[in-house]
Design a protein around this motif. Sequence first.
Motif, mmCIF file in Angstrom:
data_model
loop_
_atom_site.group_PDB
_atom_site.id
_atom_site.type_symbol
_atom_site.label_atom_id
_atom_site.label_comp_id
_atom_site.label_asym_id
_atom_site.label_seq_id
_atom_site.Cartn_x
_atom_site.Cartn_y
_atom_site.Cartn_z
ATOM 1 N N SER A 144 -4.532 4.455 6.840
ATOM 2 C CA SER A 144 -4.568 5.112 5.633
ATOM 3 C C SER A 144 -4.885 3.947 4.741
ATOM 4 C CB SER A 144 -3.474 6.050 5.621
ATOM 5 O OG SER A 144 -2.820 6.572 4.294
ATOM 6 N N ILE A 145 -4.455 2.774 5.405
ATOM 7 C CA ILE A 145 -4.436 1.436 4.581
ATOM 8 C C ILE A 145 -5.988 1.278 4.407
ATOM 9 C CG2 ILE A 145 -4.547 -1.294 4.931
ATOM 10 C CD1 ILE A 145 -1.528 -0.804 6.220
ATOM 11 N N GLU A 146 -6.213 1.629 4.968
ATOM 12 C CA GLU A 146 -8.103 1.531 5.041
ATOM 13 C C GLU A 146 -8.758 2.885 4.193
ATOM 14 O OE1 GLU A 146 -9.983 1.357 9.185
ATOM 15 O OE2 GLU A 146 -8.756 -0.606 9.244
ATOM 16 N N GLY A 147 -7.934 3.662 3.548
ATOM 17 C CA GLY A 147 -8.305 4.250 2.677
ATOM 18 C C GLY A 147 -8.650 5.547 3.034
ATOM 19 N N ARG A 148 -8.732 5.757 4.410
ATOM 20 C CA ARG A 148 -9.317 7.120 4.727
ATOM 21 C C ARG A 148 -8.313 7.670 4.801
ATOM 22 N NH1 ARG A 148 -11.532 6.075 10.254
ATOM 23 N NH2 ARG A 148 -10.354 4.029 10.289
ATOM 24 N N ARG A 149 -8.303 8.758 5.316
ATOM 25 C CA ARG A 149 -7.343 10.282 5.551
ATOM 26 C C ARG A 149 -6.903 9.635 6.922
ATOM 27 N NH1 ARG A 149 -9.535 16.362 4.840
ATOM 28 N NH2 ARG A 149 -8.576 16.456 6.406
ATOM 29 N N GLY A 150 -5.456 9.776 7.210
ATOM 30 C CA GLY A 150 -3.995 9.388 8.596
ATOM 31 C C GLY A 150 -4.467 10.153 9.001
ATOM 32 N N TRP A 180 -9.518 -2.527 10.227
ATOM 33 C CA TRP A 180 -11.011 -3.713 9.862
ATOM 34 C C TRP A 180 -11.350 -4.027 11.296
ATOM 35 C CZ3 TRP A 180 -7.902 -4.061 5.632
ATOM 36 C CH2 TRP A 180 -7.316 -3.306 4.398
ATOM 37 N N GLU A 201 -5.136 4.193 -3.435
ATOM 38 C CA GLU A 201 -4.324 3.104 -4.170
ATOM 39 C C GLU A 201 -4.738 3.276 -6.102
ATOM 40 O OE1 GLU A 201 -2.204 0.515 -3.948
ATOM 41 O OE2 GLU A 201 -2.013 1.796 -2.705
ATOM 42 N N TYR A 229 -3.538 14.436 1.667
ATOM 43 C CA TYR A 229 -1.925 14.102 1.880
ATOM 44 C C TYR A 229 -1.661 14.802 0.471
ATOM 45 C CZ TYR A 229 -3.500 9.552 3.539
ATOM 46 O OH TYR A 229 -4.128 8.443 4.512
ATOM 47 N N ARG A 243 0.712 -1.122 -0.190
ATOM 48 C CA ARG A 243 0.114 0.346 0.004
ATOM 49 C C ARG A 243 1.203 1.554 0.128
ATOM 50 N NH1 ARG A 243 -3.922 -2.235 -1.316
ATOM 51 N NH2 ARG A 243 -6.103 -2.465 0.217
ATOM 52 N N LEU A 244 1.023 2.138 -1.243
ATOM 53 C CA LEU A 244 1.395 3.747 -1.177
ATOM 54 C C LEU A 244 1.405 3.994 -0.088
ATOM 55 C CD1 LEU A 244 2.723 3.441 -4.468
ATOM 56 C CD2 LEU A 244 3.626 2.101 -3.150
ATOM 57 N N GLY A 245 2.059 4.836 0.365
ATOM 58 C CA GLY A 245 1.801 6.206 1.100
ATOM 59 C C GLY A 245 1.684 7.468 0.287
ATOM 60 N N ALA A 246 1.053 8.211 0.872
ATOM 61 C CA ALA A 246 0.669 10.128 -0.177
ATOM 62 C C ALA A 246 1.081 10.923 0.054
ATOM 63 C CB ALA A 246 -0.814 10.144 -0.447
#
Lengths: 553, 166
Positions: free
Chosen positions: A296-302, A317, B34, B72, A279-282
Amino acid sequence: MIPDELNEMAEEHSQKQNSFAHRIHVCAAAGCRSSGGEKVASAFEDEIKERGQTEKIAVKRTGCMGLCAEGPMVIVYPDETIYGKVSPADVAEIIDSLDGSPVERLSLDSEMPFFSEQTQVVLENAGRTEPESLEDYIVAEGYSGLITAITEMTPDEVVNEMTKSGLRGRGGGGFPTGLKWSTVAKADGDKKYVVCNADEGDPGAFMDRSVLESDPHRIIEGMAIAAYAVGADHGYVYLRAEYPLAIERLKKAIRQAKRAGFLGTEICDTQFDFSIEIRLGAGAFVCGEETALMASIEGRRGQPRPRPPYPANYGLWGFPTLINNVETLGNVPTILRKGGEWFASIGTDDSKGTKVFALAGRIVNTGLVEVPMGITLREIIFDIGGGIPGGGNFKALQTGGPSGGCIPAQYLDMPVDYGSLAKVGSIMGSGGMIVMDDSSCMVDVAKYFMDFCRTESCGKCIPCRAGTPQMHKILTKITNGEATHRDLDILKDLCDLVENTSLCGLGQTSANPVKSTLKYFEEEYIAHIEQGECPAGVCKFKRTGEVINGCSS
Amino acid sequence: MPLKKTQPPSDDKRWKLINAAMRRHGYHRSALIEVLHAVQDAFGFLEDEALEYVADNLTLPPSMVYGVATFYHFFTLKPKGEHACVICTGTACYIKGAGDIIDEIQDKFGVGPGETSQDGKFSLLTARCVGACSLAPAVVYDGEVAGHQTPEDVIKTIQEWFGNDT
């Protein structure tokens, strides 16, 4: 793959390697690449082809050799002649010298402290194996730790081995790894995850990048062992998008490991299944904090959340999740191979093993070094690091990035371990060491880190969101020569407030750079305030002589 | 999970890459970051219509997609210039003069951090740390890391991008 096949593969590959009279290793990590390492490697290949010696001489693109200051680096095996600052023009001369004596003007002394005083565990393969070759890793006894674990040991025994080793988290916190593993192993959950934290956000730290670029299979093996120990079947590597080479190599290594059967289902004919996703950070520093990382892995704001519950019980999860840093996982395969007791015999009572440090700033030998815990700062900076270039005076060492502090010269003889660093107001952190000399202004450095924290604050809790900009404003006033003693008092109060009331580590530690510089270099703050001058000559004052009565802009 | 709820905003072939990225993750909501990476790789930045398209397909509220895209630093909602010059502002680069490089570029070309030159030739960006601390100060020119840069080196490279006509 089963052990016999593995031995066969290793045997075959090492025979092939040994059939070459000379092996030229060219560093292909990001540092040397930026200095032109790839051009040197292809120049060697072209020249060897032209001379028709492809059967005799092999060229290998290896992982990081450590001494980035001398990049591009080349090591010729089996003689182990080390060359620095090699350019494509030097290639022919090096090949000519292979059967004779080394090219003196380029060679580096392999006995120099930079090489001789290191103890390499995590970096044991760096510079020796090709990161993109699974065979190379296997010849270096790779994956044997995983095979031993899953075929001969119970998960409990693996956890015990980690506990015995005394390994502590290398990401900064220093939490005992064995304890973390046993907590996740005991936690109830239908599913469990293993996460590798490769979001190396501390400016000045690049060891995780280097390990992933130089030895990606080591991390895969470490994660697989961890997964077996805690009962997980899926893993994530949370990796910075800013590290394209590390991403590329890790992806390739995952594909190779899958094909060879070290990842997937029924690994080595056992009941153990494990797969890894990247999973890529941003570009958010706060994602290095474990709860923010999971968001962040769950696709949310970190954004972080309060702990407890800890990820070990309530993670991705909602399932129990083990989160370890790259370097921590990098130690795991070797610990399994050589035993926990062996690992515990290195280092000090409270800090076992070795630590990788990234040396940067005003130091001669910039690069990566791995040293046993308990070594003194003086040995790292002046022996291994070669001291300050141009005869400058050592002023301070910054460790731990924006969460750490500045250590003055009086503590140079202090041993490097978790406890000692904390005692002087800094932290081990992930291992960035930035050396500063007289040309750095400590107030300016504190301002730099506060600017970092201010921008990286996620905005969830008020002390950090509102406090860091206020502290930055005061520091700016000081460096502009517009501050009064009252500002300094407010700054000190704010440090305590933000430290004690912030939600996560980012805010709680954001005051460390200010506090440590105030503790050891208060006279610099005073000089800015009272005399309106910057002793290091860094700050450009707005004030032009007239007295400004404490009013901010 | 919905399959192709909406059609791509245009018949640009690059949308196929975005669809593939979403499909690979089973249109799961957790794939948002992603997928945004895939959009930025393909288009260079995140357009409003791309954000809406992704929101629709992952059944996420547009506010959440926008929230993530703006949280981000790596994601950009504005198009970048033809060339990108990224100045590393990590600690090692900072104490070795990254600030001077930025000041000089600003003086010379009138482009500040995060801005693009008026003709769209180049963007000046800053990075927290590119991990090339041993080569400080480091600058990334169109993805290639160069070490030990001086303000003169950087200005020379940017002038080359302009075709020496400044």
